[in-house]
Design a protein around this motif. Structure first.
Motif, PDB file in Angstrom:
ATOM      1  N   GLN A 121      92.030  13.609  40.850  1.00  0.00           N
ATOM      2  CA  GLN A 121      92.796  15.071  40.324  1.00  0.00           C
ATOM      3  C   GLN A 121      91.879  15.919  39.416  1.00  0.00           C
ATOM      4  O   GLN A 121      92.163  17.123  39.619  1.00  0.00           O
ATOM      5  CB  GLN A 121      94.142  14.597  39.559  1.00  0.00           C
ATOM      6  N   TRP A 123      88.682  16.416  39.641  1.00  0.00           N
ATOM      7  CA  TRP A 123      87.589  17.002  40.571  1.00  0.00           C
ATOM      8  C   TRP A 123      88.385  17.852  41.466  1.00  0.00           C
ATOM      9  O   TRP A 123      87.784  19.083  41.705  1.00  0.00           O
ATOM     10  CB  TRP A 123      87.114  15.864  41.244  1.00  0.00           C
ATOM     11  N   ILE A 124      89.500  17.621  41.713  1.00  0.00           N
ATOM     12  CA  ILE A 124      90.335  18.652  42.730  1.00  0.00           C
ATOM     13  C   ILE A 124      90.615  19.955  42.070  1.00  0.00           C
ATOM     14  O   ILE A 124      90.275  21.054  42.530  1.00  0.00           O
ATOM     15  CB  ILE A 124      91.628  18.017  43.023  1.00  0.00           C
ATOM     16  N   VAL A 127      87.364  21.891  41.751  1.00  0.00           N
ATOM     17  CA  VAL A 127      87.052  22.448  43.222  1.00  0.00           C
ATOM     18  C   VAL A 127      87.844  23.572  43.307  1.00  0.00           C
ATOM     19  O   VAL A 127      87.547  24.779  43.580  1.00  0.00           O
ATOM     20  CB  VAL A 127      87.177  21.610  44.287  1.00  0.00           C
ATOM     21  N   THR A 128      89.363  23.408  43.014  1.00  0.00           N
ATOM     22  CA  THR A 128      90.199  24.597  43.232  1.00  0.00           C
ATOM     23  C   THR A 128      89.962  26.018  42.320  1.00  0.00           C
ATOM     24  O   THR A 128      89.867  26.879  42.708  1.00  0.00           O
ATOM     25  CB  THR A 128      91.672  24.006  42.869  1.00  0.00           C
TER      26      THR A 128
ATOM     27  N   ILE B 124      90.960  24.598  50.091  1.00  0.00           N
ATOM     28  CA  ILE B 124      91.172  23.861  49.248  1.00  0.00           C
ATOM     29  C   ILE B 124      92.160  22.699  49.585  1.00  0.00           C
ATOM     30  O   ILE B 124      92.107  21.554  49.280  1.00  0.00           O
ATOM     31  CB  ILE B 124      91.868  24.731  48.177  1.00  0.00           C
ATOM     32  N   VAL B 127      90.083  20.030  51.401  1.00  0.00           N
ATOM     33  CA  VAL B 127      89.300  19.258  50.104  1.00  0.00           C
ATOM     34  C   VAL B 127      90.214  18.493  49.541  1.00  0.00           C
ATOM     35  O   VAL B 127      90.020  17.105  49.291  1.00  0.00           O
ATOM     36  CB  VAL B 127      88.671  19.894  49.246  1.00  0.00           C
ATOM     37  N   THR B 128      91.388  18.586  49.197  1.00  0.00           N
ATOM     38  CA  THR B 128      92.367  18.110  48.357  1.00  0.00           C
ATOM     39  C   THR B 128      92.860  16.765  49.070  1.00  0.00           C
ATOM     40  O   THR B 128      92.772  15.756  48.728  1.00  0.00           O
ATOM     41  CB  THR B 128      93.561  18.860  48.223  1.00  0.00           C
ATOM     42  N   LEU B 131      90.126  14.357  49.740  1.00  0.00           N
ATOM     43  CA  LEU B 131      89.910  13.583  48.481  1.00  0.00           C
ATOM     44  C   LEU B 131      90.902  12.333  48.096  1.00  0.00           C
ATOM     45  O   LEU B 131      90.965  11.383  47.694  1.00  0.00           O
ATOM     46  CB  LEU B 131      89.414  14.304  47.262  1.00  0.00           C
ATOM     47  N   ASN B 132      92.177  12.715  48.420  1.00  0.00           N
ATOM     48  CA  ASN B 132      93.389  12.015  48.163  1.00  0.00           C
ATOM     49  C   ASN B 132      93.379  10.847  49.029  1.00  0.00           C
ATOM     50  O   ASN B 132      93.736   9.700  48.634  1.00  0.00           O
ATOM     51  CB  ASN B 132      94.554  12.716  48.188  1.00  0.00           C
TER      52      ASN B 132
END
Lengths: 466, 466
Positions: A121, A123-124, A127-128, B124, B127-128, B131-132
């Motif tokens: 979370q 890292w997200i 990135v966001t 985004i 990516v989210t 990653l999740n």
């Protein structure tokens, strides 16, 4: 939509559930029961059907996908691959990850990271935020050496945490430690080097990597004070790859006297030291020596990466090079690629700058210290006569065994008890004078698993002693 | 916290506001009025103070940060850099982005992408989600050639969109087109090649890149049917880098007859074709020829990247190579790095698989077609005697000028009118027989800007004609 699949698991078995699911599925595919393109249940559904946790099925599916048996299509779910043949895995020597099936319950081999702890979370969020704030220039081409703000933050961070003395202009963001090493090998070769001294024992994947880069790796023995600089002086090499903070794999720390002698040697031969500071994040913060680089920024290339603190998948590494070397490294790099992902560099800059990196490392450090204590206790309990070498912290323990022990027989016996572990010989280049040993990585196995797996090793050990 | 800064802008000036802000700030720093480490207002605050849009200030700050004048520290805001000296920008030849200050109002030079259109929120989301959902294996090391699911989706996508005939095992994810080209140059050199044929006119940055990779670029002239294959046959080269779909920069499409002759040549000399399909996303979908690769998957390496469709900062590219070549390419790669970011590869896989890539390209294609129409109309209006060469679509227009025009004088005159544009000579290797020309990129300038800048060029043009 529900898809039925005839499959069952044996809860009494010592074989982990994920391995059971994987093997059963693979058998069904190999036997032709499951035909190519056949839709199979989602991991959620199969987990419910089998009454196992979803992660069990996810792990099995992942491995079968990687092996080419399954195809996962978002939207249309998971199917048997059209051409369900295991593709030959082309790996890199440097990863030190075996591609043999991990049939065992516990994997104590080095080369893995504790990716379960990846702070998804956070890292997200980075990135966001990086992407939402990115301007035109951020989305375009950056200098191959890296995004300016990331190099600047890295320079500050490395100075603060490890005493590295550098400037942003001398910091390069690389595609992991691997690319940094490859660049340096190429620069050394261009400057007339034919060999690169390495530590023995050390990292066999690195030796292979160095050889493929055109340099001959020359092994230099290591003792309790670290690299034997006297033997390095006699080797004829003019550069060395070293882990002075915490020798891999024995855990020795290079003594102050040897640090000074090492730098004197580099100056005398007009050579370079490559400092691989791979696990500094997990060493005790008290009593730590600053990076070797701080003693001679003109002779030491400092190298690090995010692989051990975040995840290898990020492929983020960095070099802090002597100013005089930087142009050569940049020149080679400019012929290979145009740098790493700018978005990930910007996200990493935020991760450093927000303090998230420090927080994450502190959490992991505490956990790894607990694990190391478990290894220490269990070794005393189950492996009488074994000695835990090296200082505090790190990601692996080097257990030196009594002379009479047959190291390879012990490794085999551990495997038959579902524990994957490597003997000291695996890490040996040419120095075969060391006593037998086991190298126990605790990067991916928690305290309970460590206790159980070391008890299994202990049983095998006592049987060998008989 | 508010920080005051004595600064003003001139709304009557033709100098863009961002350039005014940047230059004023730079002057204050250079003159010592703003001292190192001085805190300056946030972009939001300064924008409010000056009553300009925030993007104006963001752009100015970004450029000054890149130049080393400002330091942006999250949490502590933006300050004057400790050592506010412009760092020498070490660029890559391949980016074709000049590092001279963009003093002009309109930049019509090739080599930039329309990064303003980058679909931030969709990326985004990808990516989210990636990653999740990432499992242990996703966060660890992947094969250097790429994450399996990404290679699989790319193989399917390229087949669907461009008729490329390949298998996931023969697809490699590279750090942009640049790394793919570097890898191929190295493989060719290892196989005894000394030269690589290139199109003339073409991409000067690529020639430099090829030379630094150890091959001599040999220019082959281009006409309205594309590459002059007859001249290639006489060149002695056994490999060629070509843009058959839409020649860069003239826009010619390689005719069917020449495609067949080109492949026959490759077979006859036991050579290779490298197909750079850089702008296929922006060509009209009707009447398009499939990729050259589809005619001879055993002789053509297909190369593409996300730089023109998403953003150069992603550093994501791909090769689809003849199966016979793949092992060699992988071998070289394994000595350079261990692949690109796995997380971005997984995000890109989702971006393809969700249809977001197709949607995004369709949007941009429509926009670029409008811009090309503006170029066509304005050229007819303001540059009498000039001819727009090439087919439909793409990212740049090649305007061939009457013989009498002094191309370099026109480029200079345009610059004095605040329009950056390049002449045909810039793209010439050795073939100096072509008439004068201007190459107008419309990747970053919208319809209104194109109309105004072409009117400015037209004024300069008519003055030269006099």
């Amino acid at each position: 939509m529900t898809w039925h699949l005839a499959l069952s698991v044996d809860r009494e078995s010592r074989v982990p559930l994920a391995v059971q699911v994987r093997d059963s599925l693979r058998r069904l595919i190999e036997e032709g029961a499951l035909r190519p393109a056949t839709r199979i249940p989602s991991s959620r559904q199969l987990a419910a059907d089998l009454a196992v946790s979803r992660s069990v099925v996810v792990e099995a599916y992942e491995q079968l996908s990687a092996e080419g048996y399954l195809a996962t299509r978002r939207g249309s779910g998971t199917t048997v691959a059209e051409c369900a043949q295991p593709a030959a895995a082309v790996g890199s020597a440097l990863t030190l990850v075996d591609h043999e099936p991990a049939e065992a319950a516990w994997d104590l081999r080095t080369g893995t990271s504790n990716v379960q702890a990846f702070p998804r979370q956070e890292w997200i969020r980075c990135v966001t935020a990086a992407l939402n704030d990115a301007g035109r220039q951020d989305l375009g081409y950056s200098p191959p050496a890296g995004v300016p703000v990331t190099r600047q933050l890295l320079a500050g961070y490395l100075g603060r945490v490890r005493g590295v003395r550098t400037r942003p202009e001398d910091v390069m963001v690389t595609s992991g430690f691997a690319q940094g090493l490859a660049l340096l090998c190429r620069v050394l070769r261009d400057r007339g080097h034919r060999t690169l001294a390495v530590e023995d024992p050390g990292h066999p994947g690195e030796w292979e990597f160095i050889a493929s880069a055109g340099l001959v790796p020359v092994g230099i023995p290591v003792d309790a004070d670290g690299l034997r600089v006297d033997l390095l002086e006699a080797s004829g090499a003019r550069a060395v790859l070293t882990t002075p903070g915490h020798h891999f794999p024995t855990g020795a720390r290079l003594s102050q006297a040897r640090r000074e002698r090492l730098i004197a040697w580099a100056r005398a031969v007009d050579g370079y030291l490559i400092e691989d500071d791979y696990d500094n994040a997990y060493l005790r913060r008290t009593g730590q020596l600053p990076a070797l680089q701080s003693l001679a920024p003109d002779r030491v290339v400092y190298a690090g990466s995010a692989s051990k603190v975040l995840a290898p998948a990020l492929r983020l590494g960095w070099l802090a090079t002597p100013s005089e070397l930087m142009a050569s490294v940049e020149h080679v790099r400019a012929g290979w690629d145009i740098g790493c992902s700018g978005l990930e560099q910007l996200a990493f800059a935020r991760f450093i700058d927000s303090g998230a990196l420090d927080r994450h490392q502190r959490r992991l450090r505490a956990e790894f210290h607990k694990r190391r204590e478990v290894v220490r206790e269990q070794t005393a309990l189950h492996l009488p006569g074994a000695r835990l070498l090296g200082g505090e912290g790190g990601l692996q323990a080097y257990l030196q065994l009594p002379d009479g022990i047959d190291e390879e027989a012990l490794v085999r016996a551990a495997r038959s008890r579902s524990v994957l572990v490597r003997g000291g010989r695996f890490y040996t280049l040419t120095d075969t004078t060391r006593p037998p040993a086991l190298v126990v990585s605790y990067a991916t196995v928690g305290c309970a698993g460590l206790a159980r797996s070391l008890a299994e090793i202990g049983t095998a050990y006592r049987e060998l002693l008989r």
